[in-house]
Enzyme design. Structure first.
Site, PDB file in Angstrom:
ATOM      1  N   LYS A  29       0.852  -1.205   0.000  1.00  0.00           N
ATOM      2  CA  LYS A  29       0.000   0.000   0.000  1.00  0.00           C
ATOM      3  C   LYS A  29       0.881   1.245   0.000  1.00  0.00           C
ATOM      4  CE  LYS A  29      -1.862   1.740   4.033  1.00  0.00           C
ATOM      5  NZ  LYS A  29      -1.613   3.160   4.229  1.00  0.00           N
ATOM      6  N   ASN A  30       1.872   1.276   0.874  1.00  0.00           N
ATOM      7  CA  ASN A  30       2.654   2.504   1.041  1.00  0.00           C
ATOM      8  C   ASN A  30       3.700   2.713  -0.045  1.00  0.00           C
ATOM      9  OD1 ASN A  30       1.055   3.001   3.199  1.00  0.00           O
ATOM     10  ND2 ASN A  30       2.556   2.374   4.736  1.00  0.00           N
ATOM     11  N   ARG A 129      -1.237  14.096  13.067  1.00  0.00           N
ATOM     12  CA  ARG A 129      -0.854  14.029  11.639  1.00  0.00           C
ATOM     13  C   ARG A 129      -0.694  15.444  11.040  1.00  0.00           C
ATOM     14  NH1 ARG A 129      -2.042   8.772   9.877  1.00  0.00           N
ATOM     15  NH2 ARG A 129      -0.239   8.943   8.510  1.00  0.00           N
ATOM     16  N   ASP A 318       4.289   0.689  12.060  1.00  0.00           N
ATOM     17  CA  ASP A 318       3.116  -0.007  11.512  1.00  0.00           C
ATOM     18  C   ASP A 318       3.078  -1.470  11.941  1.00  0.00           C
ATOM     19  OD1 ASP A 318       3.235   1.809   8.365  1.00  0.00           O
ATOM     20  OD2 ASP A 318       2.431   2.324  10.333  1.00  0.00           O
TER      21      ASP A 318
HETATM   22  C1  EPZ Z   1       3.742   7.070   6.426  1.00  0.00           C
HETATM   23  O1  EPZ Z   1       2.858   8.035   6.966  1.00  0.00           O
HETATM   24  C2  EPZ Z   1       2.911   5.809   6.268  1.00  0.00           C
HETATM   25  N1  EPZ Z   1       1.807   6.064   5.335  1.00  0.00           N
HETATM   26  C3  EPZ Z   1       2.370   5.399   7.640  1.00  0.00           C
HETATM   27  O2  EPZ Z   1       1.652   4.174   7.469  1.00  0.00           O
HETATM   28  C4  EPZ Z   1       3.553   5.152   8.564  1.00  0.00           C
HETATM   29  O3  EPZ Z   1       3.069   4.837   9.856  1.00  0.00           O
HETATM   30  C5  EPZ Z   1       4.424   6.418   8.639  1.00  0.00           C
HETATM   31  O4  EPZ Z   1       4.829   6.806   7.318  1.00  0.00           O
HETATM   32  C6  EPZ Z   1       5.685   6.204   9.468  1.00  0.00           C
HETATM   33  O5  EPZ Z   1       6.430   5.150   8.920  1.00  0.00           O
HETATM   34  C7  EPZ Z   1       2.065   6.072   4.009  1.00  0.00           C
HETATM   35  O6  EPZ Z   1       3.186   5.896   3.574  1.00  0.00           O
HETATM   36  C8  EPZ Z   1       0.889   6.316   3.114  1.00  0.00           C
HETATM   37  P1  EPZ Z   1       5.420  10.472   8.630  1.00  0.00           P
HETATM   38  P2  EPZ Z   1       3.316   9.576   7.056  1.00  0.00           P
HETATM   39  O7  EPZ Z   1       5.207  11.783   7.965  1.00  0.00           O
HETATM   40  O8  EPZ Z   1       4.214   9.900   5.928  1.00  0.00           O
HETATM   41  C9  EPZ Z   1       5.273  13.737  11.938  1.00  0.00           C
HETATM   42  C10 EPZ Z   1      -0.206   2.747   7.568  1.00  0.00           C
HETATM   43  O9  EPZ Z   1      -0.800   2.163   8.484  1.00  0.00           O
HETATM   44  N2  EPZ Z   1       4.978  14.749  10.916  1.00  0.00           N
HETATM   45  O10 EPZ Z   1       6.628   9.677   8.294  1.00  0.00           O
HETATM   46  O11 EPZ Z   1       2.091  10.406   7.268  1.00  0.00           O
HETATM   47  C11 EPZ Z   1       4.126  12.761  12.136  1.00  0.00           C
HETATM   48  O12 EPZ Z   1       3.139  13.311  12.974  1.00  0.00           O
HETATM   49  C12 EPZ Z   1       0.236   4.187   7.746  1.00  0.00           C
HETATM   50  O13 EPZ Z   1       0.088   2.234   6.461  1.00  0.00           O
HETATM   51  C13 EPZ Z   1       4.955  16.090  11.299  1.00  0.00           C
HETATM   52  O14 EPZ Z   1       5.160  16.420  12.475  1.00  0.00           O
HETATM   53  O15 EPZ Z   1       4.142   9.571   8.374  1.00  0.00           O
HETATM   54  C14 EPZ Z   1       4.853  11.600  12.767  1.00  0.00           C
HETATM   55  O16 EPZ Z   1       5.007  11.857  14.147  1.00  0.00           O
HETATM   56  C15 EPZ Z   1      -0.101   4.737   9.121  1.00  0.00           C
HETATM   57  N3  EPZ Z   1       4.686  17.039  10.373  1.00  0.00           N
HETATM   58  C16 EPZ Z   1       6.232  11.636  12.105  1.00  0.00           C
HETATM   59  O17 EPZ Z   1       6.343  12.916  11.496  1.00  0.00           O
HETATM   60  C17 EPZ Z   1       4.466  16.720   9.049  1.00  0.00           C
HETATM   61  O18 EPZ Z   1       4.254  17.633   8.237  1.00  0.00           O
HETATM   62  C18 EPZ Z   1       6.436  10.604  11.018  1.00  0.00           C
HETATM   63  O19 EPZ Z   1       5.296  10.681  10.204  1.00  0.00           O
HETATM   64  C19 EPZ Z   1       4.487  15.351   8.679  1.00  0.00           C
HETATM   65  C20 EPZ Z   1       4.763  14.393   9.623  1.00  0.00           C
END
Ligand code: EPZ
Length: 433
Positions: A29-30, A129, A318
């Protein structure tokens, strides 16, 4: 059509190791979601295979069609995309809010058309998020950001985005992917430091290079994108990499309940930390080129160890929920530290209702004491991965469980009940609506 109210009914094995057979892993998916977004920076038709038939893919296809991309189903799990007639850069509100990955589209739209408007993306209830990193990076690339209510409008300078050096405050996966896609047509070089290095990011970068992009540092935390005018030329069908999170979830289930289960079509290299964590606990795992096998005649006892979630190649957030279920069945007192999201441990209270001994220390840490026998319960899945974790817990439990909100599970796992039934789990989908 899957309704949001469908439920799974599971008859637990009560600790018996009776699952046997083969379970196939689908495309990731990702990995597929950013690849579909990349169709917006490709010339002509772009074909992708091994696409998982999951709700988030259907939503992404709806969003792309709404923008004017021609989406064609070539055959099962093979789709083609042609973005020559894109007619708008406004992301549909209702669809975008149903999944977080919609935010990736802001990158190619801003990079190619010089503007994009979108709502704050939705997604799982695993945390706030925020999108501050996206807005920070786009400003570095020269974009103006305006915000009215829940709507954001990004506008590039008249001549397009300007290459810049972006140091990510956190190695955000989708922010890394969005910036790479935005920078492809920026003037000059864009360097992304502290970039995410998940396999799904690397798969996107490798695809873009294969289609003519000039990007250095694939697989590392420093990506250098040399902006070029014009669209990319994908030359052949691109195959989605296997879903390491599907494989990991099935591996935990097999660790707890397999007599002889083989997981096929996976990429063991992307699962090393999961394999090692389970092996350290006493799980016998046979690793093949694209298979994982667990077999055991009698009962097994495990000695658990705590873990801390971490960006790749560390323990994936995840996989935190499925591994927590495993630790409820292992000897010891083990601390789980969820470092990535602040709201990703709430589901453990439902495991406690099933009989697990889990104490929440704070929003990021729980202490699990095991082993404890679980009893079937009625459960409401709060997000994709906790939803699968509830299926694993229900399989191990004694008695019947009902898991509601399985739209979340269908967002990330294609008809998982059919594959689990095939290896002997008594699970059925109940249409509630
Ligand atoms: C990706 O989400 C995945 N989704 C998530 O999988 C996964 O849990 C996550 O990466 C971490 O590995 C997809 O790839 C579609 P991040 P993403 O930005 O990119 C913070 C699943 O179940 N952050 O890497 O949204 C955020 O809050 C999903 O398949 C900010 O602060 O995650 C988190 O604490 C769930 N500001 C950290 O970064 C921002 O602008 C990492 O999140 C963006 C993120």
């Amino acid at each position: 059509m899957i309704s949001t109210k469908d439920a799974f009914v599971v008859r637990g094995l009560g600790g018996k190791r009776s699952l046997s057979g083969i379970i196939k892993v689908n495309g990731s998916k990702n990995a597929v979601l950013p690849l579909l977004a990349a169709s917006l920076v490709c010339k002509g038709s772009f074909t992708i295979s091994n696409v998982p038939l999951i709700e988030d893919v259907f939503r992404m296809n709806e969003l792309l069609s709404d923008l004017g991309v021609a989406v064609t189903t070539e055959k099962k799990r093979v789709y083609s995309y042609d973005s020559k007639n894109v007619r708008t850069t406004e992301l549909d509100h209702e669809i975008s809010k149903r999944f977080r990955a919609s935010v990736i589209l802001t990158g190619p739209l801003l990079g190619r058309f010089g503007k994009v408007s979108f709502p704050h993306p939705g997604g799982c209830v695993i945390g706030e998020r925020p999108i501050d990193i996206f807005l920070y990076g786009y400003k570095k690339l020269g974009a103006e950001v305006s915000e009215t209510g829940d709507e954001f409008l990004l506008t590039a300078p008249r001549g397009g985005l300007i290459g810049a050096s972006i140091f990510l405050p956190l190695p955000s996966v989708t922010a890394t992917e969005a910036f790479v896609l935005a920078a492809l047509q920026a003037k000059g070089i864009t360097t992304i430091k502290n970039a995410a290095v998940e396999p799904e990011v690397t798969s996107l970068v490798e695809f873009l290079i294969s289609a003519g992009a000039s990007i250095k540092g694939a697989g590392t935390s420093t990506l250098e994108i040399h902006g070029k005018k014009g669209l990319l030329n994908p030359r052949n069908i691109y195959k989605t990499i296997p879903d390491r999170l599907e494989a990991g979830g099935f591996l935990v289930l097999a660790a707890l309940a397999a007599k002889d289960v083989t997981i096929t079509n996976c990429e063991p290299e992307h699962l090393e930390i999961i394999i090692e964590t389970l092996r350290r606990a006493g799980v016998p795992i046979e690793v093949g080129k694209s298979t994982l096998r667990i077999r055991s005649e009698g009962q097994l006892s495990f000695i658990g160890s705590g873990f801390k979630t971490h960006e790749y190649p560390g323990f994936p957030t995840d996989m935190q929920a499925p591994m927590t279920v495993f630790l409820t069945q292992a000897k010891g007192e083990n601390l789980i530290f969820e470092t990535i999201f602040e709201g990703r441990l709430a589901y453990t209270q439902d495991l406690v209702r099933m009989g697990a001994d889990i104490t929440m220390w704070d929003p990021h840490r729980v202490m699990v004491k095991g082993p404890r026998k679980l009893k079937g319960k009625v459960l409401d899945g709060p997000d994709i991965r906790a939803g699968l974790a509830f299926v694993i817990a229900a399989a191990v439990a004694k008695g019947q469980s009902v898991i509601n909100n399985i739209y979340y599970i269908d967002r990330g796992y294609e008809r998982v009940e059919e594959r689990l039934k095939a290896i002997g789990l008594d699970i059925s989908r109940v249409i509630v609506s």
